[in-house]
Design a protein around this motif. Structure first.
Motif, PDB file in Angstrom:
ATOM      1  N   LEU A  46       0.727  -1.181   0.055  1.00  0.00           N
ATOM      2  CA  LEU A  46       0.034   0.121  -0.248  1.00  0.00           C
ATOM      3  C   LEU A  46       0.754   1.166   0.061  1.00  0.00           C
ATOM      4  CD1 LEU A  46      -2.543  -1.106   2.679  1.00  0.00           C
ATOM      5  CD2 LEU A  46      -2.893  -1.370   0.276  1.00  0.00           C
ATOM      6  N   TRP A  48       0.520   5.474   0.281  1.00  0.00           N
ATOM      7  CA  TRP A  48      -0.349   6.558   0.615  1.00  0.00           C
ATOM      8  C   TRP A  48      -0.254   7.525  -0.535  1.00  0.00           C
ATOM      9  CZ3 TRP A  48       0.996  11.647   2.102  1.00  0.00           C
ATOM     10  CH2 TRP A  48      -0.139  12.377   2.450  1.00  0.00           C
ATOM     11  N   ARG A  51      -4.042  13.411   1.002  1.00  0.00           N
ATOM     12  CA  ARG A  51      -5.259  13.509   2.081  1.00  0.00           C
ATOM     13  C   ARG A  51      -5.689  14.960   1.969  1.00  0.00           C
ATOM     14  NH1 ARG A  51      -4.267  12.501   8.284  1.00  0.00           N
ATOM     15  NH2 ARG A  51      -5.119  10.605   7.660  1.00  0.00           N
ATOM     16  N   TYR A  62      -2.637  17.534   1.550  1.00  0.00           N
ATOM     17  CA  TYR A  62      -1.269  16.996   1.638  1.00  0.00           C
ATOM     18  C   TYR A  62      -1.077  15.530   0.921  1.00  0.00           C
ATOM     19  CZ  TYR A  62      -1.348  19.523   6.099  1.00  0.00           C
ATOM     20  OH  TYR A  62      -1.520  20.561   7.042  1.00  0.00           O
ATOM     21  N   ILE A 103     -11.457   8.307  10.896  1.00  0.00           N
ATOM     22  CA  ILE A 103     -12.435   8.502  12.307  1.00  0.00           C
ATOM     23  C   ILE A 103     -12.543   9.896  12.783  1.00  0.00           C
ATOM     24  CG2 ILE A 103     -12.847   7.500  14.537  1.00  0.00           C
ATOM     25  CD1 ILE A 103     -10.858   5.056  13.400  1.00  0.00           C
ATOM     26  N   ARG A 107      -7.532  11.762  15.053  1.00  0.00           N
ATOM     27  CA  ARG A 107      -6.045  12.282  14.420  1.00  0.00           C
ATOM     28  C   ARG A 107      -5.712  11.570  13.384  1.00  0.00           C
ATOM     29  NH1 ARG A 107      -1.904  11.475  18.950  1.00  0.00           N
ATOM     30  NH2 ARG A 107      -2.899   9.620  19.298  1.00  0.00           N
ATOM     31  N   GLY A 108      -6.648  11.513  12.379  1.00  0.00           N
ATOM     32  CA  GLY A 108      -6.481  10.942  11.282  1.00  0.00           C
ATOM     33  C   GLY A 108      -6.312   9.483  10.722  1.00  0.00           C
ATOM     34  N   ALA A 109      -6.841   8.598  11.657  1.00  0.00           N
ATOM     35  CA  ALA A 109      -6.912   7.281  11.681  1.00  0.00           C
ATOM     36  C   ALA A 109      -7.935   6.788  10.615  1.00  0.00           C
ATOM     37  CB  ALA A 109      -7.148   6.583  13.126  1.00  0.00           C
TER      38      ALA A 109
ATOM     39  N   SER B  30       3.713   8.461  19.162  1.00  0.00           N
ATOM     40  CA  SER B  30       2.857   8.761  20.079  1.00  0.00           C
ATOM     41  C   SER B  30       1.474   7.796  19.902  1.00  0.00           C
ATOM     42  CB  SER B  30       2.467  10.187  20.237  1.00  0.00           C
ATOM     43  OG  SER B  30       3.622  10.867  20.348  1.00  0.00           O
ATOM     44  N   ASP B  31       1.460   6.754  19.520  1.00  0.00           N
ATOM     45  CA  ASP B  31       0.529   5.505  19.340  1.00  0.00           C
ATOM     46  C   ASP B  31      -0.341   5.985  18.126  1.00  0.00           C
ATOM     47  OD1 ASP B  31      -0.151   5.133  23.038  1.00  0.00           O
ATOM     48  OD2 ASP B  31       1.585   4.555  21.474  1.00  0.00           O
ATOM     49  N   SER B  32       0.160   6.747  17.210  1.00  0.00           N
ATOM     50  CA  SER B  32      -0.768   7.113  16.092  1.00  0.00           C
ATOM     51  C   SER B  32      -0.214   6.149  15.070  1.00  0.00           C
ATOM     52  CB  SER B  32      -0.219   8.567  15.354  1.00  0.00           C
ATOM     53  OG  SER B  32      -0.767   9.381  16.298  1.00  0.00           O
ATOM     54  N   TYR B  49      -6.411   1.052  15.435  1.00  0.00           N
ATOM     55  CA  TYR B  49      -5.847   2.352  15.419  1.00  0.00           C
ATOM     56  C   TYR B  49      -5.655   2.885  16.890  1.00  0.00           C
ATOM     57  CZ  TYR B  49     -10.530   4.357  17.177  1.00  0.00           C
ATOM     58  OH  TYR B  49     -11.474   4.470  17.841  1.00  0.00           O
ATOM     59  N   GLN B  55     -11.091  -1.659  15.974  1.00  0.00           N
ATOM     60  CA  GLN B  55     -12.326  -1.106  15.253  1.00  0.00           C
ATOM     61  C   GLN B  55     -13.529  -1.840  15.326  1.00  0.00           C
ATOM     62  OE1 GLN B  55     -12.456   1.662  12.998  1.00  0.00           O
ATOM     63  NE2 GLN B  55     -10.276   1.914  12.318  1.00  0.00           N
ATOM     64  N   GLN B  89       0.712   1.080   9.684  1.00  0.00           N
ATOM     65  CA  GLN B  89       0.646   2.323   9.124  1.00  0.00           C
ATOM     66  C   GLN B  89       0.822   3.493  10.435  1.00  0.00           C
ATOM     67  OE1 GLN B  89      -2.790   4.478   8.882  1.00  0.00           O
ATOM     68  NE2 GLN B  89      -2.599   5.373   6.689  1.00  0.00           N
ATOM     69  N   TYR B  91       0.270   7.447  11.175  1.00  0.00           N
ATOM     70  CA  TYR B  91      -0.521   8.775  10.642  1.00  0.00           C
ATOM     71  C   TYR B  91      -0.118   9.703  11.615  1.00  0.00           C
ATOM     72  CZ  TYR B  91      -3.812   6.820  14.089  1.00  0.00           C
ATOM     73  OH  TYR B  91      -4.531   6.231  15.516  1.00  0.00           O
ATOM     74  N   TYR B  94       3.020  13.485   8.115  1.00  0.00           N
ATOM     75  CA  TYR B  94       2.881  13.442   6.681  1.00  0.00           C
ATOM     76  C   TYR B  94       4.507  13.428   6.190  1.00  0.00           C
ATOM     77  CZ  TYR B  94      -1.755  15.126   7.251  1.00  0.00           C
ATOM     78  OH  TYR B  94      -2.945  15.342   7.611  1.00  0.00           O
ATOM     79  N   LEU B  96       1.898   9.998   5.392  1.00  0.00           N
ATOM     80  CA  LEU B  96       1.699   8.774   6.073  1.00  0.00           C
ATOM     81  C   LEU B  96       2.480   7.861   5.459  1.00  0.00           C
ATOM     82  CD1 LEU B  96      -0.742  10.641   6.986  1.00  0.00           C
ATOM     83  CD2 LEU B  96      -2.246   8.860   6.714  1.00  0.00           C
ATOM     84  N   PHE B  98       3.298   3.251   5.355  1.00  0.00           N
ATOM     85  CA  PHE B  98       2.906   1.775   5.533  1.00  0.00           C
ATOM     86  C   PHE B  98       4.110   0.873   5.847  1.00  0.00           C
ATOM     87  CE2 PHE B  98      -1.658   1.891   4.804  1.00  0.00           C
ATOM     88  CZ  PHE B  98      -1.953   3.078   3.989  1.00  0.00           C
TER      89      PHE B  98
END
Lengths: 123, 106
Positions: A46, A48, A51, A62, A103, A107-109, B30-32, B49, B55, B89, B91, B94, B96, B98
């Motif tokens: 995948l 990206w 966005r 972006y 979501i 924060r963009g998830a 930071s857990d993103s 996420y 989810q 991934q 997030y 920027y 983003l 994978f």
């Protein structure tokens, strides 16, 4: 039920242009969601693409370096739709293109994905 | 760009096995961090996420953990429908990015 449906994929020559669409349904407020484009070369991973953030950031956009300056993301809030305008297409842009919705407040998830649309760039 | 490194690239397992996939980021997230499942010929599906939040509708045999740069996806008891490719991934930043994917095979 929240759903995303992509369309617009086609065979196009190198240097050509194409516009992909992503129709959203089932969202309470489409404007609250970050929206992304992700692509996948058949058999590969995948990547990206770009966005559109939400109304809170005036839909800031972006892009990945590989498409920056050639691709543009826009959205039509009246139609709950997202678009990917692709110019100066290259062979390496051949891929299945997915749209994904974020979501709200996460924060963009990513949340929901569409089924994808195939773009083939070839002479 | 934040590089995401998954391991292993592929693994063979049996129904009922416990499976663990790891993802290492080039800098703290930071857990993103999210995990996705992709079955052959299908679109990706969001599993987790925020590193550990499932989810809606995802079976509880899936779990995520980790912090900083190191994260893990665990399937506690592999089911036939879990044979697929899994991607992490980030997030947080920027662009983003994978991971390269982990193919779980029978």
């Amino acid at each position: 039920e929240v759903q995303l449906v992509e369309s617009g994929g086609a065979l196009v020559q190198p240097g050509g242009s194409l516009r992909l669409s992503c129709a959203a349904s089932g969202f309470i407020f489409f404007s609250d969601h970050y929206m992304d484009w992700v692509r996948q070369v058949p058999g590969k991973g995948l990547e990206w693409v770009g966005r559109s953030e939400n109304k809170a950031t005036d839909y800031a956009t972006y892009y990945a370096a590989s498409v920056n300056g050639r691709f543009t993301i826009s959205r039509d809030e009246s139609k709950d739709s997202l678009y990917l305008h692709m110019n100066s297409l290259k062979n390496e842009d051949t891929a299945v293109y997915y749209c994904a919705a974020g979501i709200v407040g996460a924060r963009g998830a990513f949340d929901v994905w569409g089924l994808g649309t195939l773009v083939t760039v070839s002479s | 760009d934040v590089q995401m490194t998954q391991s292993p690239s592929s693994l063979s397992a049996s129904v009922g096995d416990r499976v663990t996939i790891t993802c290492r980021a080039g800098q703290g997230l930071s857990d993103s961090l999210a995990w996705f499942q992709q079955r052959p010929g299908k679109a990706p599906k969001s599993l987790i996420y925020g590193a550990s939040t499932l989810q809606s509708g995802v079976p509880s045999r899936f779990s995520g953990s980790g912090s900083g740069t190191d994260y893990t996806l665990t399937i506690s008891s592999l089911q036939p429908e879990d044979f697929a490719t899994y991607y992490c991934q980030q997030y947080r930043f920027y662009p983003l990015t994978f991971g390269q994917g982990t193919k779980v095979e029978i």
